[in-house]
Design an enzyme around this catalytic site. Structure first.
Site, mmCIF file in Angstrom:
data_model
loop_
_atom_site.group_PDB
_atom_site.id
_atom_site.type_symbol
_atom_site.label_atom_id
_atom_site.label_comp_id
_atom_site.label_asym_id
_atom_site.label_seq_id
_atom_site.Cartn_x
_atom_site.Cartn_y
_atom_site.Cartn_z
ATOM 1 N N ASP A 118 11.999 22.986 3.376
ATOM 2 C CA ASP A 118 11.051 21.913 3.065
ATOM 3 C C ASP A 118 11.126 20.813 4.126
ATOM 4 O O ASP A 118 10.112 20.190 4.452
ATOM 5 C CB ASP A 118 11.349 21.325 1.683
ATOM 6 C CG ASP A 118 10.887 22.235 0.556
ATOM 7 O OD1 ASP A 118 9.943 23.024 0.780
ATOM 8 O OD2 ASP A 118 11.466 22.166 -0.538
ATOM 9 N N ALA A 155 12.214 15.652 -4.867
ATOM 10 C CA ALA A 155 13.135 15.336 -3.764
ATOM 11 C C ALA A 155 13.975 14.097 -4.126
ATOM 12 O O ALA A 155 14.607 14.074 -5.184
ATOM 13 C CB ALA A 155 12.314 15.165 -2.481
ATOM 14 N N TYR A 156 13.974 13.084 -3.287
ATOM 15 C CA TYR A 156 14.796 11.889 -3.501
ATOM 16 C C TYR A 156 14.545 11.300 -4.896
ATOM 17 O O TYR A 156 15.471 10.908 -5.618
ATOM 18 C CB TYR A 156 14.445 10.863 -2.417
ATOM 19 C CG TYR A 156 15.455 9.759 -2.191
ATOM 20 C CD1 TYR A 156 16.608 9.649 -2.958
ATOM 21 C CD2 TYR A 156 15.255 8.801 -1.189
ATOM 22 C CE1 TYR A 156 17.528 8.638 -2.749
ATOM 23 C CE2 TYR A 156 16.172 7.790 -0.961
ATOM 24 C CZ TYR A 156 17.294 7.703 -1.749
ATOM 25 O OH TYR A 156 18.197 6.705 -1.534
ATOM 26 N N ASN A 157 13.269 11.241 -5.288
ATOM 27 C CA ASN A 157 12.886 10.708 -6.596
ATOM 28 C C ASN A 157 13.710 11.322 -7.723
ATOM 29 O O ASN A 157 14.156 10.619 -8.630
ATOM 30 C CB ASN A 157 11.394 10.980 -6.810
ATOM 31 C CG ASN A 157 10.959 10.741 -8.245
ATOM 32 O OD1 ASN A 157 10.770 9.609 -8.651
ATOM 33 N ND2 ASN A 157 10.814 11.808 -9.012
HETATM 34 P P1 NAP Z 1 17.944 16.393 4.497
HETATM 35 O O1 NAP Z 1 18.788 15.222 4.092
HETATM 36 O O2 NAP Z 1 18.382 17.277 5.597
HETATM 37 O O3 NAP Z 1 17.667 17.329 3.207
HETATM 38 C C1 NAP Z 1 17.135 16.862 2.045
HETATM 39 C C2 NAP Z 1 17.011 18.018 1.045
HETATM 40 O O4 NAP Z 1 15.840 17.777 0.282
HETATM 41 C C3 NAP Z 1 16.876 19.415 1.645
HETATM 42 O O5 NAP Z 1 17.614 20.312 0.842
HETATM 43 C C4 NAP Z 1 15.384 19.686 1.533
HETATM 44 O O6 NAP Z 1 15.069 21.058 1.359
HETATM 45 C C5 NAP Z 1 15.078 18.974 0.236
HETATM 46 N N1 NAP Z 1 13.680 18.602 0.066
HETATM 47 C C6 NAP Z 1 12.809 18.059 0.962
HETATM 48 N N2 NAP Z 1 11.615 17.868 0.376
HETATM 49 C C7 NAP Z 1 11.735 18.310 -0.908
HETATM 50 C C8 NAP Z 1 10.848 18.366 -2.009
HETATM 51 N N3 NAP Z 1 9.607 17.908 -1.930
HETATM 52 N N4 NAP Z 1 11.326 18.845 -3.190
HETATM 53 C C9 NAP Z 1 12.588 19.281 -3.322
HETATM 54 N N5 NAP Z 1 13.477 19.258 -2.303
HETATM 55 C C10 NAP Z 1 13.046 18.764 -1.122
HETATM 56 O O7 NAP Z 1 16.509 15.783 4.862
HETATM 57 P P2 NAP Z 1 15.172 16.487 5.236
HETATM 58 O O8 NAP Z 1 15.280 17.968 5.041
HETATM 59 O O9 NAP Z 1 14.746 15.941 6.530
HETATM 60 O O10 NAP Z 1 14.230 15.894 4.099
HETATM 61 C C11 NAP Z 1 13.944 14.531 3.992
HETATM 62 C C12 NAP Z 1 13.905 14.243 2.524
HETATM 63 O O11 NAP Z 1 15.233 14.155 2.051
HETATM 64 C C13 NAP Z 1 13.305 12.919 2.136
HETATM 65 O O12 NAP Z 1 11.903 12.973 2.078
HETATM 66 C C14 NAP Z 1 13.937 12.699 0.784
HETATM 67 O O13 NAP Z 1 13.121 13.203 -0.257
HETATM 68 C C15 NAP Z 1 15.197 13.541 0.806
HETATM 69 N N6 NAP Z 1 16.354 12.675 0.595
HETATM 70 C C16 NAP Z 1 17.032 12.853 -0.563
HETATM 71 C C17 NAP Z 1 18.089 12.019 -0.875
HETATM 72 C C18 NAP Z 1 18.791 12.220 -2.182
HETATM 73 O O14 NAP Z 1 18.410 13.140 -2.908
HETATM 74 N N7 NAP Z 1 19.774 11.405 -2.497
HETATM 75 C C19 NAP Z 1 18.479 11.002 0.003
HETATM 76 C C20 NAP Z 1 17.762 10.847 1.177
HETATM 77 C C21 NAP Z 1 16.675 11.698 1.462
HETATM 78 P P3 NAP Z 1 15.298 22.176 2.474
HETATM 79 O O15 NAP Z 1 16.760 22.484 2.426
HETATM 80 O O16 NAP Z 1 14.436 23.315 2.001
HETATM 81 O O17 NAP Z 1 14.857 21.601 3.801
#
Ligand code: NAP
Length: 268
Positions: A45, A162-164
């Site tokens: 993703d 995701a983050y939400n």
């Molecule tokens: P990352 O930190 O390398 O990975 C974030 C994880 O979120 C990965 O496992 C990614 O899936 C997954 N992901 C991304 N979009 C998603 C979605 N719409 N639904 C479910 N899972 C999703 O960062 P990145 O891959 O560059 O992604 C950026 C995203 O990370 C941001 O948009 C934010 O949503 C998320 N994030 C989450 C947190 C948290 O949960 N505490 C904190 C900061 C950011 P894949 O392994 O398939 O790439």
């Protein structure tokens, strides 16, 4: 049909990319990463998010297809053993698409007359480094609350997983064009009070955040971080623009959620 291929930099994705390029050339597809009709992402993703931002100015002309190299994703549903099926689908493509809502973010800075405008696929957050963030929150232009805590997150329906979700937000079906506001570490005691639960905002409403201090903020837009400018106000609303995916087959949204977060451990 012009095909663009956007892969992450792992060896596996590179190998799949080369394999796909060979298959496309054999079948006389036009490969064009600059102005493609279809963008095939290879990775997870996160890779799709990067591709989305790379082609942000061409969204109206592009449909995406996500091939996952690890687990089933929310934007990536083609497996590596289905590449030939994917090519057959592309050969009989008739423009079928499914569109998902995006988030418009307008940031007004203190010393800048025009706002900066951004688009997010998953979410935008505003956080303060080191000290507590104090900010006034407005919904549809009306004052709602004064927030104190680490920050606030506004997500799209497809970003709701995701983050939400980590912030205790609800998972929203992407056919509902709603925004969701979630808190990041809010302060709640006898002095400070916030709603403390995620809010789901109707499609025509908008959220405004006015930080009480102007400095030390950082804002995230999916993977991108903006830092160092004095933010006066940020406005979030559902965009008129959408991301489109080539819909060659249907994976039910709740099936994806179930597979990603629950698995089959309780299945009889
Ligand atoms: P990352 O930190 O390398 O990975 C974030 C994880 O979120 C990965 O496992 C990614 O899936 C997954 N992901 C991304 N979009 C998603 C979605 N719409 N639904 C479910 N899972 C999703 O960062 P990145 O891959 O560059 O992604 C950026 C995203 O990370 C941001 O948009 C934010 O949503 C998320 N994030 C989450 C947190 C948290 O949960 N505490 C904190 C900061 C950011 P894949 O392994 O398939 O790439």
């Amino acid at each position: 049909m012009k095909i663009g291929i956007f892969a992450n930099e792992t060896k596996k994705s590179m190998r799949i990319k080369n394999e796909l390029i060979t298959k496309f050339k054999e079948r006389h597809f036009i490969l064009d990463d600059t102005h493609p009709d279809i963008v095939i992402t290879i990775g997870g993703d996160g890779t799709l998010l990067s591709a989305f931002h790379s082609y942000e100015d061409q969204l109206e002309n592009i449909r995406f297809v996500g091939v996952h190299t690890g687990h089933l994703g929310f934007y990536t549903d083609w497996r590596l053993d289905e590449l030939d099926d994917l090519i057959i689908s592309l050969q009989s493509d008739n423009g079928q698409a499914i569109a998902y809502p995006l988030l418009d973010v307008s940031v007004h800075y203190r010393n800048q007359s025009k706002p900066d405008k951004f688009l997010a696929l998953n979410e935008a957050t505003l956080k303060r480094i080191g000290m507590t963030m104090a900010a006034d929150v407005y919904i549809g232009g009306d004052f709602f609350e004064r927030f104190r805590g680490d920050g606030l997150c506004v997500s799209t329906p497809t970003g709701s997983t995701a983050y939400n979700k980590s912030l205790g937000g609800a998972v929203i079906h992407p056919s509902l064009a709603a925004l969701q506001l979630t808190e990041i570490g809010s302060l709640n005691n006898l002095v400070y009070r916030t709603i403390s639960s995620p809010l789901i905002i109707a499609p025509n409403d908008w959220i405004t955040i006015r930080p009480n201090q102007t400095s030390d903020y950082f804002m995230t837009l999916d993977q991108k971080t903006v830092y160092g400018k004095e933010i006066e106000e940020i406005m979030f609303k559902i965009s008129k623009r959408k991301i489109r995916f080539a819909k060659y087959r249907h994976t039910a949204f709740w099936r994806r959620v179930q597979t990603a977060f629950i698995g089959d451990s309780y299945e009889n």
